[in-house]
Scaffold this motif. Structure first.
Motif, PDB file in Angstrom:
ATOM      1  N   GLU A  10       2.175  -1.747   2.960  1.00 57.66           N
ATOM      2  CA  GLU A  10       1.809  -1.330   1.604  1.00 57.66           C
ATOM      3  C   GLU A  10       3.053  -0.962   0.795  1.00 57.66           C
ATOM      4  N   MET A  14       4.823  -2.685  -2.700  1.00 62.71           N
ATOM      5  CA  MET A  14       5.147  -1.905  -3.906  1.00 62.71           C
ATOM      6  C   MET A  14       6.589  -2.082  -4.353  1.00 62.71           C
ATOM      7  N   ARG A  57       0.412   4.491  -4.396  1.00 62.15           N
ATOM      8  CA  ARG A  57       1.403   4.053  -5.396  1.00 62.15           C
ATOM      9  C   ARG A  57       1.835   5.236  -6.275  1.00 62.15           C
ATOM     10  N   THR A  58       0.888   6.023  -6.735  1.00 62.01           N
ATOM     11  CA  THR A  58       1.210   7.192  -7.563  1.00 62.01           C
ATOM     12  C   THR A  58       2.070   8.174  -6.778  1.00 62.01           C
TER      13      THR A  58
END
Length: 194
Positions: A10, A14, A57-58
């Protein structure tokens, strides 16, 4: 928390978005990669710190944000003055196009609906990112330092060797251009689909 293998995959997915964000602020590929590596290392060393209160992601971008702030405050970067030339003539043309001779806007801002609801939409952030990429380099950097990294005006002026009036002009122009871009590429589309 997902297993480390899934987490690593993941994070790798990103990387392009993290790189674009880091480059916008640091304007140096080596420094951007260093900030990203430190960010990814921090996440992978302590995956239990991610508690799922936000998206991964945040969470990762939040860590990157602080790595960039630390880097900017440390003063360990090379001067990138060549990228920060004089004001673009295009900026003056845009400002002249938006206001009449008495200083009033020619077209008032359109209704943007409920801002909180729009901010929740992932597509909005993609459109905002595209609008930021269209800004002149220094204008985008100043805007992101102020609004995203939440640096004070004094810190930005010191970091970029700007006068306070020049800073405010850059922020004003950034906001005008972002408003125009979002109205054309987000809010106009949102109102036609209703």
């Amino acid at each position: 928390m997902a297993p480390i293998v899934n987490l690593a995959q993941e994070l790798e997915a990103m990387r392009p978005a993290l790189y674009r964000f880091a480059m916008l602020q640091l304007r140096n590929a080596v420094h951007a990669e260093d900030a990203i590596q430190e960010t990814l290392l921090a996440v992978l060393e302590k995956p239990e710190n991610f508690q799922g209160h936000s998206s991964l992601r945040t969470y990762v971008i939040g860590i990157l944000k602080f790595k960039i702030i630390d880097f900017l405050r440390s003063g360990n970067r090379e001067a990138q003055l060549s990228e920060f030339g004089a004001m673009d003539q295009a900026d003056d043309d845009i400002v002249d196009h938006l206001f009449n001779a008495s200083g009033h806007t020619l077209n008032p801002a359109s209704a943007w609906g409920v801002p909180e609801a729009n901010l929740q939409q992932n597509d909005f952030f993609k459109t905002l990112e595209l609008c930021l990429e269209k800004l002149p380099a220094q204008t985008a950097r100043v805007f992101m330092m102020r609004e995203w990294l939440e640096l004070s005006s004094e810190e930005i002026c010191k970091e970029l060797d700007l006068s306070s009036s020049n800073l405010w002009v850059l922020l004003y122009r950034a906001r005008l251009r972002l408003r125009e871009c979002l109205e054309l590429n987000w809010f106009a589309i949102a109102t036609t689909t209703k």
